[in-house]
Design a protein around this motif. Structure first.
Motif, PDB file in Angstrom:
ATOM      1  N   ASP A  67     -17.550 -19.913 -42.841  1.00 51.20           N
ATOM      2  CA  ASP A  67     -17.403 -18.483 -42.560  1.00 51.20           C
ATOM      3  C   ASP A  67     -16.443 -18.249 -41.408  1.00 51.20           C
TER       4      ASP A  67
ATOM      5  N   HIS B 176      -3.944 -20.890 -33.999  1.00 53.36           N
ATOM      6  CA  HIS B 176      -5.182 -20.857 -34.783  1.00 53.36           C
ATOM      7  C   HIS B 176      -6.413 -20.964 -33.887  1.00 53.36           C
TER       8      HIS B 176
ATOM      9  N   GLN C  37     -13.572 -19.196 -41.102  1.00 50.06           N
ATOM     10  CA  GLN C  37     -12.209 -18.924 -41.557  1.00 50.06           C
ATOM     11  C   GLN C  37     -11.932 -17.423 -41.581  1.00 50.06           C
ATOM     12  N   HIS C  38     -12.998 -16.630 -41.504  1.00 51.60           N
ATOM     13  CA  HIS C  38     -12.850 -15.170 -41.591  1.00 51.60           C
ATOM     14  C   HIS C  38     -13.416 -14.448 -40.372  1.00 51.60           C
ATOM     15  N   VAL C  39     -14.317 -15.120 -39.650  1.00 56.24           N
ATOM     16  CA  VAL C  39     -14.962 -14.521 -38.483  1.00 56.24           C
ATOM     17  C   VAL C  39     -14.578 -15.327 -37.249  1.00 56.24           C
TER      18      VAL C  39
ATOM     19  N   CYS D 254      -9.309 -22.625 -37.717  1.00 56.03           N
ATOM     20  CA  CYS D 254     -10.161 -21.542 -38.193  1.00 56.03           C
ATOM     21  C   CYS D 254      -9.600 -20.218 -37.677  1.00 56.03           C
ATOM     22  N   ALA D 255     -10.318 -19.118 -37.905  1.00 53.68           N
ATOM     23  CA  ALA D 255      -9.885 -17.817 -37.404  1.00 53.68           C
ATOM     24  C   ALA D 255      -9.989 -17.807 -35.873  1.00 53.68           C
ATOM     25  N   PRO D 256      -9.070 -17.077 -35.209  1.00 50.95           N
ATOM     26  CA  PRO D 256      -8.055 -16.171 -35.767  1.00 50.95           C
ATOM     27  C   PRO D 256      -6.728 -16.889 -36.002  1.00 50.95           C
ATOM     28  N   ASN D 257      -5.900 -16.329 -36.873  1.00 52.80           N
ATOM     29  CA  ASN D 257      -4.507 -16.739 -36.952  1.00 52.80           C
ATOM     30  C   ASN D 257      -3.736 -16.040 -35.833  1.00 52.80           C
TER      31      ASN D 257
END
Length: 403
Positions: free
Chosen positions: A139, A310, A141-143, A318-321
């Motif tokens: 998760d 990253h 990857q998005h949070v 992972c997030a954030p980009n």
């Protein structure tokens, strides 16, 4: 134009121009150890008259040496010892240099076999299979994760180790040293500290660090090429220790570097410093790219758009980009407890990149030079902590730090 060198009177060689008995030998052909027949001449007049066409033989030989990556005899020895060219993102090897429309003068060299990691070292899930299992489906990857106090303490420790490893690599950089030797230093220093070199076998990457020379933007694979006077080389180190990752890189000068390359490297360093200076809670992630883009373009350089900073922690990526270019569409704002990298890649020419046949090495589309610097950062309640900051023991390799 150099004159010819005498050939023994008993030679049965014929002049390469007119076919008469030859008494002179092209000195450049002798230096390059080319076949004597093609460089033999009867008189200085024939030698001079042939020079315009004959010198192309020397150029072809030099290009051949570049393509094979090393002198023919040395390259043959490397292949005999198991050194091979890399293909398919590290999943394949070949004894022949792959065909490619190279953008600059740099060429890949054969690489050595993968370095061993002792059994007692804790390994990430890709160490054996080459494929990350947890990371792609997380998760995070998005949070954007807010790190716990325990995670932050582990990251501080890991990032300090990563800094010490990069410093060890910096101390061996000089003309004549191979990037494979830099990789060995990085690998051994990481293992000695009890860590795992995160790049090793990550999506099949074959080495323990990335070494990116001249027109290589990032992800260069350490190989048998010796650093040359005037090169610039980026060394990118990531260490996995106590279940977290610490990531940083710097671009170093090799011997006497031209003024434009020095300006490029210093500008890239300044881009990172200016970006770090705005990091604090409430700042939008997209602002990082605006700051970097402004300084780079005002200096006459361009910003690579295809590769971002990253998030980092228990996951390598992972997030954030974190885009480094202006007018980007990164979403979100910074909050205390977040950790991420900023790693601007700045080009002397166009920003566009191309990929070498190995599937990893990104190079500038026009063959001009590129530089990069990276830190792992922690957003604090009042600002930012540079987890991979230089130490009092770090080698003083940048003249602007002493100014």
């Amino acid at each position: 134009m150099a004159g010819g060198s005498d050939v023994a009177e008993t030679s049965s060689l014929s002049c390469a121009r007119c076919g008469n008995p030859a008494h002179l030998q092209c000195p450049k052909c002798m230096e390059l150890k080319l076949p004597r027949e093609g460089g033999a001449f009867c008189t200085q007049d024939c030698f001079k008259a042939s020079w315009r066409s004959h010198k192309s033989v020397h150029l072809k030989e030099k290009q051949s040496s570049i393509v094979t990556g090393t002198p023919r005899e040395q390259n043959s020895d490397l292949l005999d010892e198991g050194w091979l060219y890399c293909l398919k993102k590290g999943q394949a090897r070949t004894p022949k240099l792959p065909y490619f429309d190279w953008t600059g003068t740099l060429r890949p060299y054969p690489i050595s076999s993968r370095r061993a990691v002792p059994a007692h070292i804790e390994r990430p899930d890709w160490a054996v299979s080459g494929i990350p299992q947890i990371e792609p489906n997380s998760d995070l990857q998005h949070v954007v994760e807010i790190k716990t106090r325990n995670q932050i303490e582990r990251m501080r420790e890991t990032c300090r180790i990563a800094r010490e490893v990069l410093d060890a690599a910096a101390r061996v950089i000089q003309p004549g040293v191979t990037t494979d030797e830099i990789d060995r230093v990085v690998h051994d220093a990481t293992i000695e500290a009890g860590g795992y070199p995160s790049p090793l076998n990550y999506h099949f990457f074959p080495k323990s660090c990335c070494t990116s020379i001249n027109e290589v933007i990032c992800h260069g694979i350490p190989d048998a090429r010796k650093l040359e006077d005037g090169d610039i080389v980026n060394v990118d180190v990531t260490v996995c220790y106590k279940g977290v990752h610490g990531d940083l890189n710097e671009t170093f000068f090799v011997g006497n570097v031209d003024e434009e390359s020095q300006r490029l490297v210093q500008c890239t360093y300044e881009c990172l410093e200016k970006a770090i200076s705005i990091v604090k809670p409430g700042v939008r992630f997209r602002e990082i790219g605006e700051v970097i883009n402004r300084h780079a373009t005002m200096s006459g350089f361009s910003v690579v758009k295809s590769i971002c900073g990253h998030g980092i922690g228990e996951l390598f990526h992972c997030a954030p980009n974190i885009p480094h270019y202006g007018r980007n569409k990164a979403v979100g704002v910074m909050k205390a407890g977040q950790t991420f990298t900023i790693e601007p890649m700045i080009n002397a020419g166009v920003w566009r990149d191309r990929m070498w046949p190995d599937g990893w090495t990104a190079v500038t589309a026009d063959g001009k030079r590129s530089a990069q610097f990276e830190h792992t950062l922690l957003v604090t309640e009042t600002g930012v902590e540079v987890l991979t900051a230089r130490l009092p023991s770090s080698p003083n390799v940048y003249p602007w730090l002493s100014a």
